[in-house]
Design an enzyme around this catalytic site. Structure first.
Site, mmCIF file in Angstrom:
data_model
loop_
_atom_site.group_PDB
_atom_site.id
_atom_site.type_symbol
_atom_site.label_atom_id
_atom_site.label_comp_id
_atom_site.label_asym_id
_atom_site.label_seq_id
_atom_site.Cartn_x
_atom_site.Cartn_y
_atom_site.Cartn_z
ATOM 1 N N ASP A 179 0.834 -1.210 0.000
ATOM 2 C CA ASP A 179 0.000 0.000 0.000
ATOM 3 C C ASP A 179 0.868 1.260 0.000
ATOM 4 O O ASP A 179 0.687 2.166 -0.820
ATOM 5 C CB ASP A 179 -0.913 0.022 1.232
ATOM 6 N N ASP A 208 -6.169 4.474 -5.105
ATOM 7 C CA ASP A 208 -6.237 3.437 -4.081
ATOM 8 C C ASP A 208 -5.072 2.500 -4.389
ATOM 9 O O ASP A 208 -5.121 1.733 -5.357
ATOM 10 C CB ASP A 208 -7.558 2.681 -4.114
ATOM 11 N N VAL A 210 -3.679 -0.200 -3.041
ATOM 12 C CA VAL A 210 -4.058 -1.627 -3.067
ATOM 13 C C VAL A 210 -5.501 -1.690 -2.589
ATOM 14 O O VAL A 210 -5.779 -1.645 -1.388
ATOM 15 C CB VAL A 210 -3.153 -2.503 -2.175
ATOM 16 N N ASP A 211 -6.425 -1.764 -3.525
ATOM 17 C CA ASP A 211 -7.837 -1.872 -3.184
ATOM 18 C C ASP A 211 -8.139 -3.347 -2.909
ATOM 19 O O ASP A 211 -7.846 -4.198 -3.732
ATOM 20 C CB ASP A 211 -8.692 -1.356 -4.347
ATOM 21 N N THR A 249 -7.202 -4.891 0.321
ATOM 22 C CA THR A 249 -5.983 -5.363 1.001
ATOM 23 C C THR A 249 -6.191 -6.735 1.635
ATOM 24 O O THR A 249 -5.281 -7.557 1.671
ATOM 25 C CB THR A 249 -5.513 -4.338 2.056
ATOM 26 N N SER A 271 -12.450 -6.183 -3.782
ATOM 27 C CA SER A 271 -11.886 -5.057 -4.533
ATOM 28 C C SER A 271 -12.696 -4.634 -5.755
ATOM 29 O O SER A 271 -13.741 -5.202 -6.080
ATOM 30 C CB SER A 271 -10.441 -5.353 -4.976
ATOM 31 N N LYS A 319 -14.596 -6.221 -9.187
ATOM 32 C CA LYS A 319 -16.016 -6.366 -9.543
ATOM 33 C C LYS A 319 -16.385 -5.424 -10.692
ATOM 34 O O LYS A 319 -17.151 -5.787 -11.578
ATOM 35 C CB LYS A 319 -16.898 -6.107 -8.310
ATOM 36 N N LYS A 377 -23.993 -3.007 -4.037
ATOM 37 C CA LYS A 377 -23.391 -2.818 -2.721
ATOM 38 C C LYS A 377 -24.279 -1.898 -1.889
ATOM 39 O O LYS A 377 -24.522 -0.749 -2.259
ATOM 40 C CB LYS A 377 -21.995 -2.209 -2.845
#
Length: 379
Positions: free
Chosen positions: A52, A144, A146-147, A149, A287, A290, A304
């Protein structure tokens, strides 16, 4: 890659995301080999890793070098508080080493390496520089690093997401998905029955990993396979046009949702899925992969609905939204309104949830079902 408005920015963003994906792959392999010693918990208990901070440092450094630090405003997820604590010295050393190893490989992607290894203070400064809060005016990069994590530390799906917002509108987005199977069947196999199978049927690493990108007013969304260090693939990499699925019958549609229950109400989406006639079990995927799945035609719906009190952040959606829309899809809140990226770090004014569909027919059915079932829900 096309010429025209934002073409320079997009070209730079695609290259830096490829470089960041190479960094993440190495770090993820190391985590899986040696365990999670280099994973920390942030104040909200979400995990953060050396990847990250390292990705944030390289993206910040490269964009600042290329466009001039005075011209670059970056909204990003990480800060240096955890990294600067006395008990984090080994973590900080690992970040410095990772960043310098990665930047040494920048020329492979047509990017400039620093003249010498960056010092710890320079790397901390690069991370700290990503402190913009965005807003309705000006140009802001949104990162972002590391979306997903949690997916990253488990050897599962994650994404590197970089977008550009100008005067409150997303104008370009790049998603790096290092573990995304390039074959739709492999993706479905891995995530069917809402329980990810970590042992993938494709053992050859060349069968997974891509960078997907789009910009405003350009023809569609594009995908490149990741450049692999062990293969002498020349830059620039070849790109192919991607588009959403043409399926508009809910009975045939594939539906994605987040894995994490704390920021997504699975029981409400299950009720919605049932009421519109979705027969397939949801694919629960970490993450912004999708969004990639919808854009590539591997799934038709992503829903979501966060629980009360959860605030959606712009870096979790900006790149994905423009890519899905460029590929022919529809993204709105649950009231049918476009997402508003002009109000700072959070998606303020969001109506209940986020609905992403491959086309307007499925989208209208889900919006209708939300209105029909909302009052009886416990959200």
């Amino acid at each position: 890659m096309e010429n025209g408005e934002y073409s320079k920015e997009l070209d730079m963003a695609v290259r830096v995301v490829h470089l960041a994906c190479a960094l993440c792959r190495r770090v993820q392999e190391g985590l899986l080999l040696v365990g999670n010693d280099l994973v920390k918990a942030k104040d909200d208990d979400s995990p953060v890793t050396i990847a990250d901070w390292s990705v944030q440092a390289i993206v910040s450094w490269i964009l600042s070098e290329y466009f001039g630090s005075q011209n670059v405003s970056i909204v990003a997820e990480e800060d240096v508080q955890t990294l600067s604590k006395p008990d984090s010295s080994s973590l900080l050393s690992a970040v410095v080493k990772t960043v310098n190893e990665c930047l040494a490989e920048a020329p492979k992607y047509g990017l400039q390496s620093p003249a010498r290894a960056l010092k710890t203070s320079e790397i901390l400064e690069a991370i700290s520089r990503c402190n913009s809060t965005g807003g309705p005016t000006g140009r802001h990069w949104v990162l972002d690093p590391v979306d997903g994590t949690l997916g990253f530390v488990r050897g599962d799906q994650y994404a590197v997401a970089l977008a550009l917002i100008e005067n409150g509108k997303v104008v370009m987005g790049v998603l790096g998905c290092p573990n995304y199977p390039l074959k739709k069947e492999s993706f479905h196999y891995q995530y069917k029955a809402a329980s990810p199978k970590l042992a993938q049927p494709c053992s050859d690493s060349l069968e997974k990993g891509c960078v997907i990108y789009a910009k405003r007013n350009c023809s569609g969304a594009w995908m490149q396979p990741l450049v692999h260090g062990n293969k002498k693939l020349e830059w620039p990499n070849s790109a192919s046009l991607i588009q959403v699925s043409s399926i508009d019958d809910p009975a045939l549609a594939t539906f994605c949702e987040p894995v994490e229950k704390q920021n997504s109400n699975h029981s409400f989406t299950a009720g919605l899925a049932h009421s519109v006639g979705l027969r397939e079990q949801p694919l629960r995927v970490y993450s912004m992969v999708k969004y990639a799945a919808i854009a590539r035609g591997d799934a038709e719906i992503f829903m979501k609905f966060a629980r009360t009190g959860y605030r959606e952040k712009i870096w979790d959606h900006a790149a994905g939204v423009i890519i899905v829309e460029a590929a022919g899809g529809v993204v709105t809140d649950a009231g049918g309104r476009p997402l508003d990226f002009s109000r700072g770090v959070y998606l303020e004014g969001l109506d209940r949830g986020i609905i992403v569909c491959s086309g307007p027919i499925l989208h209208e059915k889900i919006i209708g079902a939300v209105y029909a079932s909302w009052d009886s829900s416990s959200l």
